[in-house]
Design a protein around this motif. Structure first.
Motif, PDB file in Angstrom:
ATOM      1  N   MET A  84      50.682  28.813  65.378  1.00 21.36           N
ATOM      2  CA  MET A  84      49.955  29.599  64.300  1.00 21.36           C
ATOM      3  C   MET A  84      50.996  31.053  64.323  1.00 21.36           C
ATOM      4  SD  MET A  84      46.866  31.697  66.098  1.00 21.36           S
ATOM      5  CE  MET A  84      46.604  33.092  64.870  1.00 21.36           C
ATOM      6  N   ILE A  85      51.072  31.499  63.142  1.00 19.21           N
ATOM      7  CA  ILE A  85      52.086  32.660  63.125  1.00 19.21           C
ATOM      8  C   ILE A  85      51.127  33.950  63.139  1.00 19.21           C
ATOM      9  CG2 ILE A  85      53.303  33.936  61.110  1.00 19.21           C
ATOM     10  CD1 ILE A  85      53.961  31.400  59.917  1.00 19.21           C
ATOM     11  N   VAL A  86      51.749  34.786  64.020  1.00 16.34           N
ATOM     12  CA  VAL A  86      51.007  36.082  64.464  1.00 16.34           C
ATOM     13  C   VAL A  86      50.640  36.765  62.991  1.00 16.34           C
ATOM     14  CG1 VAL A  86      52.981  37.769  64.286  1.00 16.34           C
ATOM     15  CG2 VAL A  86      51.139  37.930  65.896  1.00 16.34           C
ATOM     16  N   GLY A  87      49.309  37.085  63.204  1.00 16.94           N
ATOM     17  CA  GLY A  87      48.742  37.897  62.099  1.00 16.94           C
ATOM     18  C   GLY A  87      47.965  36.620  61.063  1.00 16.94           C
ATOM     19  N   SER A  88      47.968  35.755  61.275  1.00 13.51           N
ATOM     20  CA  SER A  88      47.152  34.787  60.577  1.00 13.51           C
ATOM     21  C   SER A  88      45.848  34.363  61.276  1.00 13.51           C
ATOM     22  CB  SER A  88      47.977  33.406  60.241  1.00 13.51           C
ATOM     23  OG  SER A  88      48.221  32.763  61.460  1.00 13.51           O
ATOM     24  N   THR A  89      44.914  33.735  60.572  1.00 15.81           N
ATOM     25  CA  THR A  89      43.668  33.384  61.287  1.00 15.81           C
ATOM     26  C   THR A  89      43.477  32.005  60.837  1.00 15.81           C
ATOM     27  OG1 THR A  89      42.833  35.896  60.865  1.00 15.81           O
ATOM     28  CG2 THR A  89      41.046  33.779  61.235  1.00 15.81           C
ATOM     29  N   ILE A  90      43.296  31.041  61.975  1.00 15.55           N
ATOM     30  CA  ILE A  90      43.068  29.606  61.682  1.00 15.55           C
ATOM     31  C   ILE A  90      42.056  29.089  62.401  1.00 15.55           C
ATOM     32  CG2 ILE A  90      45.605  29.450  61.549  1.00 15.55           C
ATOM     33  CD1 ILE A  90      45.783  28.399  64.319  1.00 15.55           C
ATOM     34  N   ASP A  91      41.327  28.038  62.110  1.00 13.86           N
ATOM     35  CA  ASP A  91      40.449  27.424  62.680  1.00 13.86           C
ATOM     36  C   ASP A  91      41.182  26.557  63.853  1.00 13.86           C
ATOM     37  OD1 ASP A  91      38.381  28.232  61.208  1.00 13.86           O
ATOM     38  OD2 ASP A  91      38.644  26.593  59.857  1.00 13.86           O
ATOM     39  N   VAL A  92      40.701  26.648  65.206  1.00 20.69           N
ATOM     40  CA  VAL A  92      41.335  25.784  66.338  1.00 20.69           C
ATOM     41  C   VAL A  92      40.018  25.039  66.530  1.00 20.69           C
ATOM     42  CG1 VAL A  92      41.953  25.725  68.433  1.00 20.69           C
ATOM     43  CG2 VAL A  92      42.795  27.660  67.032  1.00 20.69           C
ATOM     44  N   ARG A  93      40.476  23.675  66.353  1.00 13.60           N
ATOM     45  CA  ARG A  93      39.574  22.431  66.936  1.00 13.60           C
ATOM     46  C   ARG A  93      39.764  21.850  68.039  1.00 13.60           C
ATOM     47  NH1 ARG A  93      37.447  20.977  61.831  1.00 13.60           N
ATOM     48  NH2 ARG A  93      38.428  22.273  59.988  1.00 13.60           N
ATOM     49  N   CYS A  94      38.648  21.509  68.870  1.00 12.14           N
ATOM     50  CA  CYS A  94      38.650  20.693  70.133  1.00 12.14           C
ATOM     51  C   CYS A  94      37.432  19.551  69.897  1.00 12.14           C
ATOM     52  CB  CYS A  94      38.285  21.739  71.153  1.00 12.14           C
ATOM     53  SG  CYS A  94      39.483  22.954  71.617  1.00 12.14           S
ATOM     54  N   THR A  95      38.097  18.519  70.382  1.00 15.35           N
ATOM     55  CA  THR A  95      37.082  17.329  70.461  1.00 15.35           C
ATOM     56  C   THR A  95      36.432  16.987  71.794  1.00 15.35           C
ATOM     57  OG1 THR A  95      38.224  16.291  68.569  1.00 15.35           O
ATOM     58  CG2 THR A  95      36.820  15.102  69.865  1.00 15.35           C
ATOM     59  N   VAL A  96      35.406  16.880  71.958  1.00 15.91           N
ATOM     60  CA  VAL A  96      34.649  16.810  73.479  1.00 15.91           C
ATOM     61  C   VAL A  96      33.966  15.309  73.355  1.00 15.91           C
ATOM     62  CG1 VAL A  96      32.843  17.668  74.864  1.00 15.91           C
ATOM     63  CG2 VAL A  96      34.269  18.948  73.326  1.00 15.91           C
ATOM     64  N   THR A  97      34.228  14.836  74.439  1.00 11.52           N
ATOM     65  CA  THR A  97      33.587  13.623  75.034  1.00 11.52           C
ATOM     66  C   THR A  97      32.432  13.792  75.978  1.00 11.52           C
ATOM     67  OG1 THR A  97      35.742  12.262  74.784  1.00 11.52           O
ATOM     68  CG2 THR A  97      33.884  11.200  75.945  1.00 11.52           C
ATOM     69  N   PRO A  98      30.992  13.819  75.377  1.00 12.35           N
ATOM     70  CA  PRO A  98      30.142  14.116  76.386  1.00 12.35           C
ATOM     71  C   PRO A  98      29.651  13.038  77.396  1.00 12.35           C
ATOM     72  CG  PRO A  98      29.311  13.508  74.055  1.00 12.35           C
ATOM     73  CD  PRO A  98      30.809  13.372  74.078  1.00 12.35           C
ATOM     74  N   PRO A  99      29.081  13.558  78.258  1.00 13.13           N
ATOM     75  CA  PRO A  99      28.657  12.343  79.340  1.00 13.13           C
ATOM     76  C   PRO A  99      27.763  11.326  78.797  1.00 13.13           C
ATOM     77  CG  PRO A  99      28.250  14.542  80.180  1.00 13.13           C
ATOM     78  CD  PRO A  99      28.792  14.949  78.621  1.00 13.13           C
ATOM     79  N   ASP A 100      27.783  10.245  79.076  1.00 11.89           N
ATOM     80  CA  ASP A 100      27.019   9.144  78.674  1.00 11.89           C
ATOM     81  C   ASP A 100      25.501   9.528  78.373  1.00 11.89           C
ATOM     82  OD1 ASP A 100      29.002   7.413  78.371  1.00 11.89           O
ATOM     83  OD2 ASP A 100      28.847   6.505  80.114  1.00 11.89           O
ATOM     84  N   GLY A 101      25.006   9.360  77.214  1.00 11.51           N
ATOM     85  CA  GLY A 101      23.666   9.410  77.121  1.00 11.51           C
ATOM     86  C   GLY A 101      23.069  11.042  76.920  1.00 11.51           C
ATOM     87  N   VAL A 102      24.064  11.717  76.858  1.00 10.54           N
ATOM     88  CA  VAL A 102      23.849  13.179  76.675  1.00 10.54           C
ATOM     89  C   VAL A 102      24.273  13.695  75.335  1.00 10.54           C
ATOM     90  CG1 VAL A 102      24.333  15.397  77.452  1.00 10.54           C
ATOM     91  CG2 VAL A 102      24.311  13.537  79.138  1.00 10.54           C
ATOM     92  N   ASP A 103      23.018  14.006  74.494  1.00  8.10           N
ATOM     93  CA  ASP A 103      23.192  14.740  73.300  1.00  8.10           C
ATOM     94  C   ASP A 103      23.612  16.082  73.328  1.00  8.10           C
ATOM     95  OD1 ASP A 103      23.118  15.398  70.451  1.00  8.10           O
ATOM     96  OD2 ASP A 103      20.950  15.043  70.423  1.00  8.10           O
ATOM     97  N   ILE A 104      24.981  16.439  72.860  1.00  7.58           N
ATOM     98  CA  ILE A 104      25.215  17.795  72.930  1.00  7.58           C
ATOM     99  C   ILE A 104      25.263  18.768  71.455  1.00  7.58           C
ATOM    100  CG2 ILE A 104      27.031  17.397  74.897  1.00  7.58           C
ATOM    101  CD1 ILE A 104      29.274  17.178  72.666  1.00  7.58           C
ATOM    102  N   SER A 105      24.529  17.724  70.668  1.00  2.28           N
ATOM    103  CA  SER A 105      24.668  18.626  69.345  1.00  2.28           C
ATOM    104  C   SER A 105      23.863  19.713  69.185  1.00  2.28           C
ATOM    105  CB  SER A 105      24.104  17.486  68.050  1.00  2.28           C
ATOM    106  OG  SER A 105      22.764  17.195  68.361  1.00  2.28           O
ATOM    107  N   ASP A 129      27.562  23.249  77.939  1.00  2.00           N
ATOM    108  CA  ASP A 129      26.473  23.441  79.190  1.00  2.00           C
ATOM    109  C   ASP A 129      25.216  22.578  78.653  1.00  2.00           C
ATOM    110  OD1 ASP A 129      25.109  24.090  81.421  1.00  2.00           O
ATOM    111  OD2 ASP A 129      24.657  26.353  80.787  1.00  2.00           O
ATOM    112  N   PRO A 130      25.530  21.179  79.146  1.00  2.58           N
ATOM    113  CA  PRO A 130      24.120  20.160  78.659  1.00  2.58           C
ATOM    114  C   PRO A 130      23.242  20.300  79.558  1.00  2.58           C
ATOM    115  CG  PRO A 130      26.000  19.053  79.687  1.00  2.58           C
ATOM    116  CD  PRO A 130      26.487  20.510  79.502  1.00  2.58           C
ATOM    117  N   PRO A 131      21.856  19.861  79.301  1.00  2.00           N
ATOM    118  CA  PRO A 131      20.824  19.956  80.260  1.00  2.00           C
ATOM    119  C   PRO A 131      21.059  19.388  81.711  1.00  2.00           C
ATOM    120  CG  PRO A 131      20.078  19.239  78.094  1.00  2.00           C
ATOM    121  CD  PRO A 131      21.428  19.282  78.173  1.00  2.00           C
ATOM    122  N   GLY A 132      20.741  19.983  82.788  1.00  2.00           N
ATOM    123  CA  GLY A 132      21.031  19.774  83.922  1.00  2.00           C
ATOM    124  C   GLY A 132      21.880  20.650  84.868  1.00  2.00           C
ATOM    125  N   ALA A 133      22.395  19.916  85.689  1.00  2.00           N
ATOM    126  CA  ALA A 133      23.416  20.758  86.736  1.00  2.00           C
ATOM    127  C   ALA A 133      24.820  20.796  86.014  1.00  2.00           C
ATOM    128  CB  ALA A 133      23.513  20.298  88.061  1.00  2.00           C
TER     129      ALA A 133
END
Length: 100
Positions: A3-24, A81-85
């Motif tokens: 990104m160029i300094v002074g601009s505003t952009i969307d930064v995206r990250c893709t997450v793979t949740p633990p099996d069986g965990v709904d993070i929506s 921070d999904p449910p659980g520990a």
């Protein structure tokens, strides 16, 4: 990602949740930290992001965003921070802020 300094952009990250965990319904949090800072994200570094779909989080970065990084190279982190520990923190990418 670049990104160029002074601009505003969307930064995206893709997450793979633990099996069986709904993070929506969990608010993703993201941090943008200079690469020279070795301690990792601190509590004040985290910013609420938003889901664009079930596994991709979005954070607005720049002068009009949640965080305005200085010139240089930065690590991008995501936290969910999904449910659980479990609290999942991952280094999700790299952001380079340049003058052109």
């Amino acid at each position: 990602m670049d990104m160029i300094v002074g601009s505003t952009i969307d930064v995206r990250c893709t997450v793979t949740p633990p099996d069986g965990v709904d993070i929506s319904s969990i608010t993703p949090r993201m941090a943008v930290i200079p690469t020279w800072y070795r301690a990792g994200p601190q509590p004040a570094d985290w910013h609420d992001a938003a889901w664009t779909d079930g596994t991709t989080a979005l954070l607005l970065v720049g002068p009009n965003g949640a965080v305005d990084p200085a010139l240089g190279d930065h690590h991008v982190y995501i936290q969910i921070d999904p449910p659980g520990a479990q609290v999942i923190v991952e280094m999700a990418g790299h952001l380079s802020v340049t003058v052109e």
